[in-house]
Design an enzyme around this catalytic site. Structure first.
Site, PDB file in Angstrom:
ATOM      1  N   GLY A   1       0.818  -1.220   0.000  1.00  0.00           N
ATOM      2  CA  GLY A   1       0.000   0.000   0.000  1.00  0.00           C
ATOM      3  C   GLY A   1       0.842   1.255   0.000  1.00  0.00           C
ATOM      4  O   GLY A   1       2.073   1.208   0.091  1.00  0.00           O
TER       5      GLY A   1
ATOM      6  N   ARG B   1       3.599  13.484  -8.570  1.00  0.00           N
ATOM      7  CA  ARG B   1       3.608  12.834  -9.880  1.00  0.00           C
ATOM      8  C   ARG B   1       2.201  12.648 -10.422  1.00  0.00           C
ATOM      9  O   ARG B   1       1.225  12.634  -9.689  1.00  0.00           O
ATOM     10  CB  ARG B   1       4.403  11.532  -9.857  1.00  0.00           C
ATOM     11  CG  ARG B   1       3.761  10.427  -9.076  1.00  0.00           C
ATOM     12  CD  ARG B   1       4.664   9.180  -9.129  1.00  0.00           C
ATOM     13  NE  ARG B   1       4.097   8.122  -8.309  1.00  0.00           N
ATOM     14  CZ  ARG B   1       4.720   6.986  -8.040  1.00  0.00           C
ATOM     15  NH1 ARG B   1       5.921   6.758  -8.512  1.00  0.00           N
ATOM     16  NH2 ARG B   1       4.132   6.078  -7.296  1.00  0.00           N
TER      17      ARG B   1
ATOM     18  N   ASP C   1       3.946  -4.895  -7.444  1.00  0.00           N
ATOM     19  CA  ASP C   1       3.380  -3.624  -6.968  1.00  0.00           C
ATOM     20  C   ASP C   1       3.931  -2.444  -7.764  1.00  0.00           C
ATOM     21  O   ASP C   1       3.460  -1.316  -7.604  1.00  0.00           O
ATOM     22  CB  ASP C   1       3.637  -3.442  -5.467  1.00  0.00           C
ATOM     23  CG  ASP C   1       5.100  -3.644  -5.097  1.00  0.00           C
ATOM     24  OD1 ASP C   1       5.628  -4.744  -5.356  1.00  0.00           O
ATOM     25  OD2 ASP C   1       5.721  -2.710  -4.585  1.00  0.00           O
TER      26      ASP C   1
HETATM   27  P1  AMP Z   1       8.872   1.087  -3.477  1.00  0.00           P
HETATM   28  O1  AMP Z   1      10.196   0.469  -3.234  1.00  0.00           O
HETATM   29  O2  AMP Z   1       8.914   2.604  -3.480  1.00  0.00           O
HETATM   30  O3  AMP Z   1       8.171   0.555  -4.670  1.00  0.00           O
HETATM   31  O4  AMP Z   1       7.985   0.726  -2.195  1.00  0.00           O
HETATM   32  C1  AMP Z   1       7.611  -0.574  -1.838  1.00  0.00           C
HETATM   33  C2  AMP Z   1       6.681  -0.479  -0.631  1.00  0.00           C
HETATM   34  O5  AMP Z   1       7.365   0.050   0.490  1.00  0.00           O
HETATM   35  C3  AMP Z   1       5.464   0.413  -0.842  1.00  0.00           C
HETATM   36  O6  AMP Z   1       4.378  -0.120  -0.123  1.00  0.00           O
HETATM   37  C4  AMP Z   1       5.914   1.710  -0.235  1.00  0.00           C
HETATM   38  O7  AMP Z   1       4.837   2.514   0.192  1.00  0.00           O
HETATM   39  C5  AMP Z   1       6.745   1.242   0.952  1.00  0.00           C
HETATM   40  N1  AMP Z   1       7.767   2.209   1.309  1.00  0.00           N
HETATM   41  C6  AMP Z   1       8.932   2.471   0.679  1.00  0.00           C
HETATM   42  N2  AMP Z   1       9.635   3.437   1.290  1.00  0.00           N
HETATM   43  C7  AMP Z   1       8.903   3.825   2.362  1.00  0.00           C
HETATM   44  C8  AMP Z   1       9.080   4.800   3.417  1.00  0.00           C
HETATM   45  N3  AMP Z   1      10.166   5.575   3.477  1.00  0.00           N
HETATM   46  N4  AMP Z   1       8.110   4.900   4.340  1.00  0.00           N
HETATM   47  C9  AMP Z   1       7.015   4.126   4.278  1.00  0.00           C
HETATM   48  N5  AMP Z   1       6.784   3.203   3.330  1.00  0.00           N
HETATM   49  C10 AMP Z   1       7.716   3.043   2.390  1.00  0.00           C
HETATM   50 MG    MG Z   2       6.496   0.790  -5.519  1.00  0.00          MG
END
Ligand code: AMP
Ligand code: MG
Length: 484
Positions: A83, A169, A245
């Protein structure tokens, strides 16, 4: 002002949590995409006001922020609850021409999906996403766009201190394969059907009347993803984290984390520090794309067979035939790169032959295609100059020249057609790194120059030759990090 609408909030109750952005202490506009703002229907506004709106310091008029739920397969392992952990959907903007686009914050603070993390984003990764998404858009690749990066005035700790930022974005939507996996895992068939209807209406409205709607959706997403990944492969783009995701239903590239463009061509090239097994290596991307589409099919299958049991087999064959679908897109793109307007049955082996011959040659992926167009007059030397072994491409080059001959037309217009699809300027890794380090020190000039070049990737600019070249010899191997 922006004309907001909230169809997702209306139609997908239970798929999200209404939420508020954190209020940053001292918002300051770092990057603002004025042409995109204008296209979205946002009139002139004072930069300080924009910084407050696009950082969460002040509510953006008309928005209704929410955090979306989704699941996902990360490096092959299912996580049922991901999420928007550091993102918020502010709503959909209705463009003056009628298009509907999501407006999303990234880095706007913790949400119920943050799983102990801080919900924030560092300035460097926010600018990286801005730069690379805008470059992809200029290259003609379906992608989310970047409207703004606002520094929050807050410091973050990511192994060392970094300034924090909020990226805004724009996307066709933020529905992902993982959104369907979440619906299937937590809510069952009816929710999957509800999501299917919403996705069809939003992205594939011509398929809304299909007899088997979830099957029609699967087909549409297979098509969109095949086309997308084919474009990546033809540009040497490595996404880096093709978890489900991070795979959109719309077929746009999303979530620019540890992505990069190839310097030297190598099928097994990995940039991401977290991809130790090479799962998302350059040459793996079409295979992983199909793997991800299997996950979408699994989420949809109950809804598919509820319409017609026999469509189980149709879905199975659709996934089975994905490689041919991908290759058709890839070859279409490659023909254009090679200056071919006609098609011949042997083109596939000609195309594959190029990469076989390039294996181990350390040829810069981007420069090579410009060298090919420069060699159309008969000068193999410009191609040889890109290779470790000067003769490595000689047999292939002759075969290509014979093929070009059969294609007809004059060399000048062929060269122009090739140069209109083979970029000169991409956000090269060493240039991007240098631009982001300077930006974190407060000097935006290198970022702005690189953004400007990458936004006009096909047009040579005087005095900018250094931007056409790879990293200087002896530079350390490039590593990219996840954008957290
Ligand atoms: P991503 O690597 O950006 O695709 O993120 C994968 C998952 O980790 C998603 O559910 C993001 O919302 C969560 N996520 C990544 N970085 C953070 C952060 N700094 N704080 C909270 N959730 C994060
Ligand atoms: Mg992501």
């Amino acid at each position: 002002m922006l004309h907001f609408d909230h169809s997702l909030a209306r139609d997908l109750d239970g798929f999200f949590v209404p939420w508020q952005a954190a209020r940053p202490p001292a918002p300051r506009m770092i990057a603002w995409n004025a042409p995109l703002a204008e296209a979205l229907g946002l009139g002139e506004a004072d930069p300080e006001q924009l910084a407050r709106w696009f950082s969460g310091a002040e509510d953006l008029p008309g928005s209704q922020p929410l955090a979306l739920a989704y699941a996902g397969h990360q490096f092959g392992h299912f996580n049922p609850q991901l999420g928007d952990g550091r993102a918020l959907l502010l709503g959909e903007v209705l463009m003056p021409g009628g298009a509907r686009l999501d407006l999303q914050f990234k880095g706007s603070g913790p949400t119920p999906f943050s799983r102990q993390a801080d919900g924030k984003c560092a300035l460097g990764p926010a600018l990286r996403e801005y730069l690379i998404s805008e470059a992809m858009a200029a290259l003609g690749v379906p992608t989310t766009r970047s409207l703004a990066v606002v520094a929050t005035g807050e410091g973050l700790w990511r192994e060392q201190p970094h300034p924090g930022a909020v990226l805004t974005r724009i996307a066709a939507s933020h529905l992902r394969v993982g959104t369907f996996e979440w619906a299937a895992a937590h809510k069952g068939r009816e929710a999957v059907e509800q999501l299917t209807d919403y996705a069809l209406k939003r992205h594939f409205s011509d398929r809304q009347e299909a007899h088997n709607r979830p099957l029609a959706l699967l087909d549409a997403v297979c098509e969109a993803q095949a086309a997308l990944v084919a474009q990546w492969m033809n540009l040497g783009f490595v996404h880096g984290v093709m978890n489900t995701d991070n795979v959109t239903i719309s077929g746009e590239t999303i979530d620019y984390g540890p992505c990069a463009f190839l310097d030297a061509y190598a099928d097994d090239k990995v940039f991401s520090s977290i991809d130790r097994g090479g799962r998302y290596a350059f040459g793996q991307q079409p295979l992983v794309c199909r793997w991800n589409l299997y996950r979408l099919a699994s989420a949809l299958i109950e809804a598919i067979v509820a319409v017609d049991e026999a469509d189980n087999e149709v879905a199975r064959q659709m996934l089975e035939a994905f490689p041919e679908r991908f290759e058709a897109h890839w070859l279409m793109g490659l023909r254009a790169k090679l200056g071919l307007r006609s098609s011949e049955p042997e083109d596939m082996s000609l195309g594959r032959g190029l990469f076989t011959a390039l294996d181990g040659q350390q040829a810069d992926f981007t420069r090579l295609f410009r060298a090919l167009s420069a060699s159309l007059g008969g000068d193999y030397g410009v191609v040889a100059a890109e290779l470790t072994e000067r003769e490595a491409l000689w047999p292939w080059w002759n075969a290509w020249r014979n093929r070009v001959e059969r294609d007809g037309g004059d060399p000048a217009s062929r060269a122009a057609a090739m140069d209109a699809v083979n970029p000169l300027y991409i956000p090269r890794n060493h240039l991007t790194d240098a631009a982001l380090s300077a930006a974190e020190q407060g000097d935006m000039a290198p970022f702005e120059r690189l953004l400007d070049l990458a936004s006009h990737p096909f047009t040579p600019r005087e005095g900018m030759e250094a931007y056409e070249r790879g990293a200087p010899d002896g530079s350390p191997a490039h590593v990219t990090y996840c954008g957290t």
